[in-house]
Design a protein around this motif. Structure first.
Motif, short mmCIF file in Angstrom:
data_model
loop_
_atom_site.label_atom_id
_atom_site.label_comp_id
_atom_site.label_asym_id
_atom_site.label_seq_id
_atom_site.Cartn_x
_atom_site.Cartn_y
_atom_site.Cartn_z
N UNK A 1 0.80 -1.22 0.00
CA UNK A 1 0.00 0.00 0.00
C UNK A 1 0.83 1.27 0.00
N UNK A 2 2.13 1.13 0.24
CA UNK A 2 3.00 2.30 0.33
C UNK A 2 4.10 2.29 -0.71
N UNK A 3 5.27 2.76 -0.28
CA UNK A 3 6.41 2.92 -1.20
C UNK A 3 7.64 2.24 -0.62
N UNK A 4 8.36 1.50 -1.45
CA UNK A 4 9.62 0.89 -1.06
C UNK A 4 10.74 1.56 -1.85
N UNK A 5 11.72 2.08 -1.13
CA UNK A 5 12.85 2.77 -1.76
C UNK A 5 14.05 1.86 -1.74
N UNK A 6 14.53 1.48 -2.92
CA UNK A 6 15.69 0.60 -3.06
C UNK A 6 16.90 1.46 -3.43
N UNK A 7 17.67 1.82 -2.42
CA UNK A 7 18.86 2.64 -2.65
C UNK A 7 20.02 1.75 -3.12
N UNK A 8 20.88 2.32 -3.95
CA UNK A 8 22.02 1.60 -4.50
C UNK A 8 21.60 0.27 -5.12
N UNK A 9 20.53 0.32 -5.91
CA UNK A 9 20.05 -0.92 -6.56
C UNK A 9 21.11 -1.46 -7.50
N UNK A 10 22.04 -0.61 -7.91
CA UNK A 10 23.14 -1.07 -8.76
C UNK A 10 24.00 -2.13 -8.07
N UNK A 11 23.93 -2.21 -6.73
CA UNK A 11 24.73 -3.19 -5.98
C UNK A 11 23.96 -4.50 -5.75
N UNK A 12 22.72 -4.59 -6.21
CA UNK A 12 21.92 -5.80 -5.97
C UNK A 12 22.47 -6.97 -6.79
N UNK A 13 22.71 -8.12 -6.14
CA UNK A 13 23.21 -9.29 -6.86
C UNK A 13 22.24 -9.74 -7.95
N UNK A 14 22.77 -10.33 -9.01
CA UNK A 14 21.94 -10.76 -10.14
C UNK A 14 20.88 -11.76 -9.73
N UNK A 15 21.21 -12.64 -8.77
CA UNK A 15 20.24 -13.65 -8.33
C UNK A 15 19.00 -13.02 -7.71
N UNK A 16 19.19 -11.89 -7.01
CA UNK A 16 18.05 -11.20 -6.41
C UNK A 16 17.33 -10.32 -7.42
#
Length: 450
Positions: free
Chosen positions: A241-256
């Motif tokens: 119902x709200x907002x999720x902020x994904x900071x530094x998404x560039x660092x997220x592993x490929x599997x995730x």
């Protein structure tokens, strides 16, 4: 009194000629407009006081109250409200005079009703733009004092993008160097959207290991792994119902990245160790401190996820590219920390302000805030002077003797800043460059507010 009909543009028609009034009422009603028609100028004035119209059509020559008086009343209500004057033969000069004092247009009798309809259509389109610009200006004004400080063209453009994009159900990618205010912009988007009353949750994808990031995002079931003694909801579920902020998404592993893509496509996911599909409705705002397109081309970031999170992109300029905002930001932080530390400092000495304005600011606004906080603590007088500023400030590169002028903490903070700038914010690479592990770098960036 006629009440406005939702989603219908409302016309006020004023003409003492009954046949003309009835004809035009039929024409405009048939075209989908709501029409309030009156033969009396006095009644028209009452309507204007209580009803919001989109356009006024008035005969010029009427007994008791003239079309010019109706025009003046309309302008008092709204100076931009279009008023179209109907004039007869011999009164064209009066119609032109009305144009000079604000009438939108005029038409001379006899006329084709379709010609008048075209004039009205254009007037309504113009007024719609006027109202949209007013609304935009008002919402941008509301952003003043929210922490997005600056009067530069770049910052004004960011504020306009926020108010334009916040109400739309579109995924957003915020790009900018470390410390430029990406999370602040994300929060302002949330506050100006229809999800404002719901959760805003943030997570830094570069600060956690892969397994911990997965657990934080998706949650886990009891017994999913050693230490999972009870079920835990993840941020994707809690942010429903709200907002999720994904900071530094560039660092997220490929599997995730694969698992996140499914959430964005279908709105469903599984907790770690779970078999029950969970549905979530949330807005995802992502941020990157490096070039995501470049990562895509190198195979380090999925192209399908990139296009999914990048419905629209907001690029935040580094502080060095908007130096005209530095003084305003410096005084903003001066006032904040003078109040926080109960110190009567309200000025920045000219030499100190020049030093602040000339500094390279690799850590951007966050670094400036930290410098001003330190300066308020260190300054014994009533104005911030250069002696209260870090000795390294303004040095584009580290001078050989600078180490003798810095504390160990200042040196450490400086080197971390340099490493982050040199690696375009890639924390893993910055940690490797500095010879420390990623968790140590994360703790130190939190400590120094980098």
């Amino acid at each position: 009194m006629t009440q406005p009909t939702p989603n219908k543009q409302h016309l006020l028609l004023v003409d003492d000629d009954q046949r003309m009034r009835e004809l035009l009422t039929d024409v405009f009603t048939g075209k989908g407009y709501q029409v309030t028609a009156t033969a009396d100028g006095r009644e028209a004035l009452l309507h204007l006081e209580t009803v919001a119209f989109d356009t006024v059509i008035t005969d010029l020559m009427m007994p008791q109250v003239s079309g010019t008086e109706v025009l003046e009343a309309a302008q008092r209500r709204d100076a931009q409200l279009p008023v179209i004057i109907i004039t007869g033969y011999g009164t064209v000069d009066s119609a032109i005079a009305a144009m000079k004092i604000g009438a939108h247009d005029y038409i001379q009798k006899p006329f084709d009703p379709e010609e008048l309809a075209l004039i009205v259509k254009r007037a309504l389109a113009h007024y719609q733009l006027v109202k949209q610009n007013r609304d935009l200006t008002a919402r941008v004004t509301l952003l003043q004092g929210t922490g997005l400080i600056g009067s530069s063209a770049a910052i004004q453009g960011i504020k306009e993008m926020i108010v334009r994009l916040a109400p739309l159900a579109v995924s957003l990618l915020i790009c900018g160097e470390t410390g430029t205010g990406k999370e602040l912009v994300a929060r302002l988007i949330q506050q100006n959207s229809d999800r404002a009353a719901s959760n805003f949750l943030a997570i830094n994808c570069g600060a956690l290991s892969e397994s911990l990031l997965e657990s934080e995002l998706f949650g886990y079931e009891r017994g999913a792994f050693t230490g999972a003694v009870e079920q835990k909801k993840g941020l994707l579920e809690v942010a429903h119902g709200g907002t999720l902020f994904l900071d530094e998404i560039n660092s997220m592993p490929l599997s995730l990245q694969v698992k996140l893509l499914r959430v964005l496509q279908d709105g469903t996911f599984l907790r770690v160790g779970g078999t029950k599909e969970i549905t979530t409705d949330l807005r995802v705002v992502s941020a990157s401190n490096t070039d995501l397109k470049g990562l895509v081309s190198k195979g380090l970031f999925r192209d399908d996820l990139y296009y999914r999170i990048n419905g629209m992109e907001i690029d935040l300029p580094p502080l060095r590219d908007r130096r005209e905002d530095i003084a305003e930001l410096a005084y903003h932080f001066l006032n904040r920390y003078s109040h926080k530390y109960d110190k009567a400092i309200h000025e920045i000495a000219p030499q100190a302000l020049r030093m602040l304005s000339d500094a390279p600011w690799p850590g951007n606004v966050r670094e400036l805030e930290n410098v001003m906080s330190r300066a308020v603590i260190m300054e014994p007088g009533a104005a911030i002077t250069t002696t209260a500023l870090p000795p390294s400030l303004g040095a584009a590169s580290l001078p050989p003797a600078a180490a003798n002028l810095m504390t160990l903490e200042e040196m450490e903070r400086y080197m971390i800043n340099k490493a982050l700038a040199a690696t375009n914010g890639n924390r893993a690479l910055a940690a490797q460059t500095l010879g420390i592990d990623a968790s140590t770098l994360w703790r130190k960036t939190k400590r120094y507010d980098l």
